[in-house]
Design a protein around this motif. Structure first.
Motif, PDB file in Angstrom:
ATOM      1  N   SER A   1       0.943   0.914 -11.025  1.00 27.33           N
ATOM      2  CA  SER A   1       0.499   0.739  -9.654  1.00 27.33           C
ATOM      3  C   SER A   1      -0.888   0.124  -9.650  1.00 27.33           C
ATOM      4  O   SER A   1      -1.612   0.201 -10.643  1.00 27.33           O
ATOM      5  N   CYS A   2      -1.241  -0.493  -8.531  1.00 25.21           N
ATOM      6  CA  CYS A   2      -2.604  -0.984  -8.378  1.00 25.21           C
ATOM      7  C   CYS A   2      -2.968  -0.987  -6.897  1.00 25.21           C
ATOM      8  O   CYS A   2      -2.092  -0.907  -6.026  1.00 25.21           O
ATOM      9  N   ILE A   3      -4.264  -1.038  -6.667  1.00 24.39           N
ATOM     10  CA  ILE A   3      -4.764  -1.143  -5.302  1.00 24.39           C
ATOM     11  C   ILE A   3      -5.821  -2.242  -5.278  1.00 24.39           C
ATOM     12  O   ILE A   3      -6.668  -2.325  -6.177  1.00 24.39           O
TER      13      ILE A   3
ATOM     14  N   TYR B   1       3.586  -1.194  -6.492  1.00 21.89           N
ATOM     15  CA  TYR B   1       4.226  -0.159  -7.308  1.00 21.89           C
ATOM     16  C   TYR B   1       5.335  -0.788  -8.126  1.00 21.89           C
ATOM     17  O   TYR B   1       6.122  -1.600  -7.616  1.00 21.89           O
ATOM     18  N   ALA B   2       5.421  -0.391  -9.380  1.00 21.54           N
ATOM     19  CA  ALA B   2       6.536  -0.831 -10.203  1.00 21.54           C
ATOM     20  C   ALA B   2       7.836  -0.265  -9.630  1.00 21.54           C
ATOM     21  O   ALA B   2       7.838   0.822  -9.042  1.00 21.54           O
ATOM     22  N   ASP B   3       8.919  -0.983  -9.821  1.00 17.60           N
ATOM     23  CA  ASP B   3      10.208  -0.527  -9.303  1.00 17.60           C
ATOM     24  C   ASP B   3      10.570   0.863  -9.811  1.00 17.60           C
ATOM     25  O   ASP B   3      11.205   1.647  -9.104  1.00 17.60           O
ATOM     26  N   SER B   4      10.157   1.163 -11.021  1.00 21.23           N
ATOM     27  CA  SER B   4      10.512   2.435 -11.644  1.00 21.23           C
ATOM     28  C   SER B   4       9.871   3.635 -10.962  1.00 21.23           C
ATOM     29  O   SER B   4      10.329   4.772 -11.143  1.00 21.23           O
TER      30      SER B   4
ATOM     31  N   ARG C   1       8.304   7.207  -5.212  1.00 23.24           N
ATOM     32  CA  ARG C   1       7.952   8.504  -5.813  1.00 23.24           C
ATOM     33  C   ARG C   1       6.457   8.646  -6.053  1.00 23.24           C
ATOM     34  O   ARG C   1       5.915   9.747  -5.977  1.00 23.24           O
ATOM     35  N   PHE C   2       5.799   7.551  -6.377  1.00 24.83           N
ATOM     36  CA  PHE C   2       4.368   7.572  -6.669  1.00 24.83           C
ATOM     37  C   PHE C   2       3.602   6.939  -5.513  1.00 24.83           C
ATOM     38  O   PHE C   2       4.068   5.967  -4.897  1.00 24.83           O
ATOM     39  N   THR C   3       2.418   7.489  -5.238  1.00 23.69           N
ATOM     40  CA  THR C   3       1.550   6.941  -4.205  1.00 23.69           C
ATOM     41  C   THR C   3       0.132   6.867  -4.736  1.00 23.69           C
ATOM     42  O   THR C   3      -0.411   7.863  -5.222  1.00 23.69           O
ATOM     43  N   MET C   4      -0.454   5.693  -4.614  1.00 24.12           N
ATOM     44  CA  MET C   4      -1.827   5.490  -5.066  1.00 24.12           C
ATOM     45  C   MET C   4      -2.747   5.491  -3.853  1.00 24.12           C
ATOM     46  O   MET C   4      -2.408   4.922  -2.815  1.00 24.12           O
ATOM     47  N   SER C   5      -3.909   6.137  -4.012  1.00 26.33           N
ATOM     48  CA  SER C   5      -4.880   6.174  -2.921  1.00 26.33           C
ATOM     49  C   SER C   5      -6.282   6.096  -3.496  1.00 26.33           C
ATOM     50  O   SER C   5      -6.486   6.259  -4.709  1.00 26.33           O
TER      51      SER C   5
ATOM     52  N   MET D   1       2.167  11.742  -7.947  1.00 28.73           N
ATOM     53  CA  MET D   1       3.459  11.516  -8.580  1.00 28.73           C
ATOM     54  C   MET D   1       4.406  12.637  -8.181  1.00 28.73           C
ATOM     55  O   MET D   1       4.164  13.801  -8.521  1.00 28.73           O
ATOM     56  N   ASN D   2       5.440  12.281  -7.451  1.00 24.00           N
ATOM     57  CA  ASN D   2       6.437  13.252  -6.988  1.00 24.00           C
ATOM     58  C   ASN D   2       7.781  12.974  -7.634  1.00 24.00           C
ATOM     59  O   ASN D   2       8.029  11.874  -8.148  1.00 24.00           O
ATOM     60  N   ASN D   3       8.652  13.971  -7.591  1.00 25.48           N
ATOM     61  CA  ASN D   3       9.997  13.837  -8.145  1.00 25.48           C
ATOM     62  C   ASN D   3       9.948  13.248  -9.556  1.00 25.48           C
ATOM     63  O   ASN D   3      10.653  12.281  -9.877  1.00 25.48           O
ATOM     64  N   LEU D   4       9.123  13.833 -10.385  1.00 26.30           N
ATOM     65  CA  LEU D   4       8.932  13.309 -11.729  1.00 26.30           C
ATOM     66  C   LEU D   4      10.199  13.422 -12.559  1.00 26.30           C
ATOM     67  O   LEU D   4      10.973  14.388 -12.422  1.00 26.30           O
TER      68      LEU D   4
END
Length: 124
Positions: A48-50, A59-62, A66-70, A82-85
């Motif tokens: 991921s990047c911001i 976000y990468a497709d993978s 599920r993942f959120t960057m802030s 990172m959720n639903n790991l």
């Protein structure tokens, strides 16, 4: 520039973790910062990047959905929620930034400053 990554650990599949990357020597609000990961025996992957210019994110497709960057500009810190790991998320996670990059990118070779990495293990 110093980046301090933290928040990794052992979590069961379906669980959550929040990684942090605290920066000094650079104001993250104005520069791109990326999260990367490297699993044993695999190449480093951009997660991921911001953007430092418009706040845009990638976000990468993978990990999409599920993942959120802030980013917390007051704390000069970025986070990766990172959720639903899944077991395939197991890796050492790194944050990276560079004074030359403002646009969101996960091309690892462009980044000159890296955190030390934090290990995420997803296992039952």
């Amino acid at each position: 520039v110093q980046l301090q990554a933290s928040g990794g650990g052992l979590v069961q599949p379906g669980g959550s973790l929040r990684l942090s990357c605290a920066a000094s020597g650079i104001t993250l609000e104005y520069y791109s910062i990326g999260w990367f990961r490297q699993a044993p025996g695999k190449e480093r992957e951009g997660v991921s990047c911001i953007s430092g210019s418009d706040g845009g994110k990638y976000y990468a497709d993978s990990v999409k959905g599920r993942f959120t960057m802030s980013r917390d500009n007051a704390k000069n810190t970025v986070y990766l929620q990172m959720n639903n790991l899944k077991p395939e998320d197991t890796a050492v996670y790194y944050c990276a930034t560079d004074f030359s990059i403002r646009a969101c990118t996960v091309v690892a070779a462009l980044f000159g400053s890296w955190g030390q990495g934090t290990l995420v293990t997803v296992s039952s």
